[in-house]
Design a protein around this motif. Structure first.
Motif, PDB file in Angstrom:
ATOM      1  N   VAL A   1       0.958  -1.225  -0.126  1.00  0.00           N
ATOM      2  CA  VAL A   1      -0.020   0.068  -0.156  1.00  0.00           C
ATOM      3  C   VAL A   1       0.924   1.295  -0.253  1.00  0.00           C
ATOM      4  O   VAL A   1       1.954   1.051   0.377  1.00  0.00           O
ATOM      5  CB  VAL A   1      -0.953   0.126   1.279  1.00  0.00           C
ATOM      6  N   LYS A   2       0.334   2.244  -0.236  1.00  0.00           N
ATOM      7  CA  LYS A   2       0.997   3.761  -0.526  1.00  0.00           C
ATOM      8  C   LYS A   2       0.742   4.585   0.770  1.00  0.00           C
ATOM      9  O   LYS A   2      -0.480   4.587   1.116  1.00  0.00           O
ATOM     10  CB  LYS A   2       0.480   4.402  -1.906  1.00  0.00           C
ATOM     11  N   LEU A   3       1.806   4.845   1.097  1.00  0.00           N
ATOM     12  CA  LEU A   3       1.777   6.231   2.102  1.00  0.00           C
ATOM     13  C   LEU A   3       2.508   7.451   1.578  1.00  0.00           C
ATOM     14  O   LEU A   3       3.617   7.429   1.235  1.00  0.00           O
ATOM     15  CB  LEU A   3       2.628   5.687   3.418  1.00  0.00           C
ATOM     16  N   ALA A   4       1.666   8.356   1.241  1.00  0.00           N
ATOM     17  CA  ALA A   4       2.042   9.735   0.656  1.00  0.00           C
ATOM     18  C   ALA A   4       2.571  10.853   1.711  1.00  0.00           C
ATOM     19  O   ALA A   4       1.629  10.995   2.827  1.00  0.00           O
ATOM     20  CB  ALA A   4       1.114  10.000  -0.441  1.00  0.00           C
ATOM     21  N   LEU A   5       3.537  11.833   1.536  1.00  0.00           N
ATOM     22  CA  LEU A   5       3.672  12.664   2.215  1.00  0.00           C
ATOM     23  C   LEU A   5       3.958  14.082   1.204  1.00  0.00           C
ATOM     24  O   LEU A   5       4.225  13.770  -0.102  1.00  0.00           O
ATOM     25  CB  LEU A   5       5.045  12.707   3.028  1.00  0.00           C
ATOM     26  N   VAL A   6       3.955  15.092   1.701  1.00  0.00           N
ATOM     27  CA  VAL A   6       4.288  16.479   0.916  1.00  0.00           C
ATOM     28  C   VAL A   6       5.897  16.751   1.418  1.00  0.00           C
ATOM     29  O   VAL A   6       6.421  17.457   0.635  1.00  0.00           O
ATOM     30  CB  VAL A   6       3.441  17.440   0.976  1.00  0.00           C
ATOM     31  N   VAL A   7       6.128  16.340   2.535  1.00  0.00           N
ATOM     32  CA  VAL A   7       7.601  16.527   2.946  1.00  0.00           C
ATOM     33  C   VAL A   7       8.660  15.903   2.188  1.00  0.00           C
ATOM     34  O   VAL A   7       8.603  14.844   1.961  1.00  0.00           O
ATOM     35  CB  VAL A   7       7.778  16.663   4.467  1.00  0.00           C
ATOM     36  N   ASN A   8       9.717  16.425   2.403  1.00  0.00           N
ATOM     37  CA  ASN A   8      10.944  15.813   1.701  1.00  0.00           C
ATOM     38  C   ASN A   8      11.620  14.622   2.572  1.00  0.00           C
ATOM     39  O   ASN A   8      11.505  14.491   3.704  1.00  0.00           O
ATOM     40  CB  ASN A   8      12.392  16.764   1.651  1.00  0.00           C
TER      41      ASN A   8
ATOM     42  N   MET B   1       6.301   4.303   1.084  1.00  0.00           N
ATOM     43  CA  MET B   1       6.361   5.716   1.436  1.00  0.00           C
ATOM     44  C   MET B   1       6.845   6.619   0.144  1.00  0.00           C
ATOM     45  O   MET B   1       7.920   6.194  -0.464  1.00  0.00           O
ATOM     46  CB  MET B   1       7.271   6.166   2.492  1.00  0.00           C
ATOM     47  N   TYR B   2       5.921   7.543  -0.044  1.00  0.00           N
ATOM     48  CA  TYR B   2       6.302   8.724  -1.187  1.00  0.00           C
ATOM     49  C   TYR B   2       6.454   9.872  -0.455  1.00  0.00           C
ATOM     50  O   TYR B   2       5.410  10.266  -0.333  1.00  0.00           O
ATOM     51  CB  TYR B   2       5.188   8.137  -2.228  1.00  0.00           C
ATOM     52  N   ALA B   3       7.608  10.223  -0.584  1.00  0.00           N
ATOM     53  CA  ALA B   3       7.798  11.696   0.160  1.00  0.00           C
ATOM     54  C   ALA B   3       7.922  12.623  -0.961  1.00  0.00           C
ATOM     55  O   ALA B   3       8.099  12.305  -2.197  1.00  0.00           O
ATOM     56  CB  ALA B   3       9.029  11.640   1.197  1.00  0.00           C
ATOM     57  N   GLY B   4       8.110  13.810  -0.439  1.00  0.00           N
ATOM     58  CA  GLY B   4       8.568  15.118  -1.486  1.00  0.00           C
ATOM     59  C   GLY B   4       7.405  15.646  -2.439  1.00  0.00           C
ATOM     60  O   GLY B   4       7.402  15.943  -3.478  1.00  0.00           O
ATOM     61  N   GLY B   5       5.825  14.988  -1.973  1.00  0.00           N
ATOM     62  CA  GLY B   5       4.860  15.294  -3.046  1.00  0.00           C
ATOM     63  C   GLY B   5       4.994  14.549  -4.208  1.00  0.00           C
ATOM     64  O   GLY B   5       4.243  14.985  -5.366  1.00  0.00           O
ATOM     65  N   THR B   6       5.522  13.360  -4.234  1.00  0.00           N
ATOM     66  CA  THR B   6       5.774  12.742  -5.616  1.00  0.00           C
ATOM     67  C   THR B   6       4.724  12.141  -6.170  1.00  0.00           C
ATOM     68  O   THR B   6       4.333  11.676  -7.368  1.00  0.00           O
ATOM     69  CB  THR B   6       6.794  11.450  -5.508  1.00  0.00           C
ATOM     70  N   LEU B   7       3.600  11.905  -5.193  1.00  0.00           N
ATOM     71  CA  LEU B   7       2.253  11.427  -5.584  1.00  0.00           C
ATOM     72  C   LEU B   7       1.301  12.572  -5.628  1.00  0.00           C
ATOM     73  O   LEU B   7       0.057  12.339  -5.937  1.00  0.00           O
ATOM     74  CB  LEU B   7       1.726  10.457  -4.612  1.00  0.00           C
TER      75      LEU B   7
ATOM     76  N   TYR C   1      13.952  22.105   2.420  1.00  0.00           N
ATOM     77  CA  TYR C   1      13.572  22.568   1.213  1.00  0.00           C
ATOM     78  C   TYR C   1      14.575  23.735   0.671  1.00  0.00           C
ATOM     79  O   TYR C   1      14.503  24.215  -0.482  1.00  0.00           O
ATOM     80  CB  TYR C   1      12.295  23.266   1.355  1.00  0.00           C
ATOM     81  N   SER C   2      15.507  24.119   1.728  1.00  0.00           N
ATOM     82  CA  SER C   2      16.793  25.326   0.985  1.00  0.00           C
ATOM     83  C   SER C   2      16.192  26.392   0.639  1.00  0.00           C
ATOM     84  O   SER C   2      16.685  26.810  -0.289  1.00  0.00           O
ATOM     85  CB  SER C   2      17.505  24.462   0.102  1.00  0.00           C
ATOM     86  N   PHE C   3      15.263  26.793   1.232  1.00  0.00           N
ATOM     87  CA  PHE C   3      14.309  28.310   0.644  1.00  0.00           C
ATOM     88  C   PHE C   3      15.412  29.321   0.732  1.00  0.00           C
ATOM     89  O   PHE C   3      15.514  30.489   0.046  1.00  0.00           O
ATOM     90  CB  PHE C   3      13.402  28.511   1.585  1.00  0.00           C
ATOM     91  N   HIS C   4      16.579  29.079   1.716  1.00  0.00           N
ATOM     92  CA  HIS C   4      17.384  30.300   1.790  1.00  0.00           C
ATOM     93  C   HIS C   4      18.438  30.327   0.546  1.00  0.00           C
ATOM     94  O   HIS C   4      18.885  31.405   0.218  1.00  0.00           O
ATOM     95  CB  HIS C   4      18.326  30.036   3.091  1.00  0.00           C
ATOM     96  N   GLU C   5      18.422  29.144   0.135  1.00  0.00           N
ATOM     97  CA  GLU C   5      19.486  29.245  -0.997  1.00  0.00           C
ATOM     98  C   GLU C   5      18.722  29.782  -2.441  1.00  0.00           C
ATOM     99  O   GLU C   5      19.197  29.993  -3.636  1.00  0.00           O
ATOM    100  CB  GLU C   5      19.844  27.660  -1.832  1.00  0.00           C
ATOM    101  N   ALA C   6      17.349  29.899  -2.364  1.00  0.00           N
ATOM    102  CA  ALA C   6      16.567  30.536  -3.316  1.00  0.00           C
ATOM    103  C   ALA C   6      16.512  32.054  -3.267  1.00  0.00           C
ATOM    104  O   ALA C   6      16.029  32.657  -4.148  1.00  0.00           O
ATOM    105  CB  ALA C   6      14.985  30.068  -3.265  1.00  0.00           C
ATOM    106  N   GLY C   7      16.990  32.448  -2.228  1.00  0.00           N
ATOM    107  CA  GLY C   7      17.214  33.905  -2.039  1.00  0.00           C
ATOM    108  C   GLY C   7      16.309  34.458  -0.474  1.00  0.00           C
ATOM    109  O   GLY C   7      16.591  35.493  -0.345  1.00  0.00           O
ATOM    110  N   ALA C   8      15.832  33.484   0.183  1.00  0.00           N
ATOM    111  CA  ALA C   8      15.225  33.949   1.343  1.00  0.00           C
ATOM    112  C   ALA C   8      16.101  33.676   2.625  1.00  0.00           C
ATOM    113  O   ALA C   8      16.266  32.747   3.195  1.00  0.00           O
ATOM    114  CB  ALA C   8      13.869  33.183   1.659  1.00  0.00           C
TER     115      ALA C   8
END
Length: 351
Positions: A52-59, A87-93, A243-250
């Motif tokens: 069975v599948k367990l889905a997450l949006v976190v990395n 488990m499927y992390a990072g919003g892959t599903l 999510y490394s948002f600081h590397e995107a400029g934050a």
């Protein structure tokens, strides 16, 4: 004489059949005992091995993902391999919005999402855990496991066919990272901030503070910051770091501490009810145990994530208690109004 012989023969056959019946009963009892001693609960059917599948949006690599993998491993072991969770992390599903639909349809059997899981049917439900609404983690846990929250879980299941089975997966305290700093309401004005898609409270709260919120999937935030579509995002420290948002400029982290939050493990009801009761209980117990494990991970690592930001050259801004009190005062009427609206929705449904 013939009649007497026939009577004796009939009696002998009856006694023989009774003896066979007794032997069958004894064998059944022995089999049940053997199943129990080998780790299978007596009185339940053995289920066919299933994946069975367990889905997450976190990395991957976040405390939540680490604990979810432990949950999958524990369930596999304790069901003797009958239930294999992938488990499927990072919003892959899918995004959070898409996963809410997928688990309702049964194309995904399990998800681990925030309280905002409920917001696709109860758009005002976030008000129960609104910004600066819960003053401690003990208060938060009491709410998530209490009757008021259960009322919402029950109504949500009736509408969607999705059942909440575990509620103790604490997130870290939510803070704000942005391309420009702020330390007061004047500096906060006009800030273009991402909020979770489809969550009314977040939009209204940030608007009341003078910001310009936009609902957006978490997976779109990095590019949104890079392209200047948004300037900021609010999340727990582990999300903000991985999510490394600081590397995107934050490059500015404001310790707003505006919300305490739990994640929920939810299952497709039809799939879950197809399992024997003992297998269901194993899944619930493993989920609760791993929720405690995840909570310890995330709280123990908050100081580490904060240091990571400092080491990466991110400007860390403390928000004063005075400013937090101003933010709370502005958002309190919104929390109260939306809670009343959600309560009416529930009453109209008979809950």
């Amino acid at each position: 004489m013939k009649k007497l012989f026939a009577l004796v023969l009939t009696l002998a056959m009856v006694l023989s059949l009774s003896a066979c019946g007794g032997t069958k009963s004894e064998n059944s009892s022995t089999t049940s005992s053997q199943q129990t001693s080998s780790g299978e609960s007596s009185g339940s059917e053995k289920v066919e091995t299933q994946t069975v599948k367990l889905a997450l949006v976190v990395n991957d690599g976040t405390p939540l993902a680490i604990a979810c993998q432990k949950f999958a491993d524990d369930v596999y072991e304790k069901t003797n391999g009958q239930i294999k969770i992938e488990m499927y992390a990072g919003g892959t599903l899918g995004t959070e919005t898409e996963l809410k639909e997928a688990i309702s349809l049964g194309t995904v059997e399990m998800v681990n999402l925030g309280w905002s899981l409920l917001s696709n049917k109860f758009s005002y439900s976030m008000s129960y855990i609104g910004y600066y609404e819960l003053d401690s983690r003990d208060t938060m846990n009491d709410f998530f496991s209490g009757a008021e929250a259960q009322r919402l879980y029950d109504a949500y299941e009736a509408m969607t066919g999705v059942r909440v089975i575990s509620t103790n997966w604490q997130q870290g305290t939510r803070h704000t990272i942005a391309t420009r700093p702020f330390s007061n309401l004047d500096e906060l004005k006009g800030l273009k901030i991402r909020t979770p898609a489809g969550v009314t409270l977040d939009l209204d709260a940030w608007t009341s503070w003078g910001a310009q919120p936009t609902g957006m999937a978490l997976s779109e935030v990095y590019s949104g910051i890079e392209q200047g579509v948004i300037e900021a995002v609010e999340c727990p420290l582990d999300y903000l770091w991985t999510y490394s948002f600081h590397e995107a400029g934050a490059k500015n982290l404001m310790l707003t501490g505006h919300q305490l939050y739990n994640n929920l493990v939810a299952v497709n009801t039809a799939w879950f009810d197809s399992l024997p009761a003992d297998i269901q209980q194993i899944i619930i117990d493993c989920a609760d145990e791993c929720g405690d494990y995840q909570t310890k991970l995330v709280l123990d690592k908050e100081a580490e994530y904060l240091q990571n930001f400092k080491d990466a050259g991110v400007n860390v801004v403390e928000i004063s208690d005075e400013v937090k009190a101003q933010l709370k005062e502005l958002v309190a009427p919104i929390n109260a109004e939306q809670k009343a609206m959600c309560d009416k929705e529930l009453k109209d449904m008979g809950y």
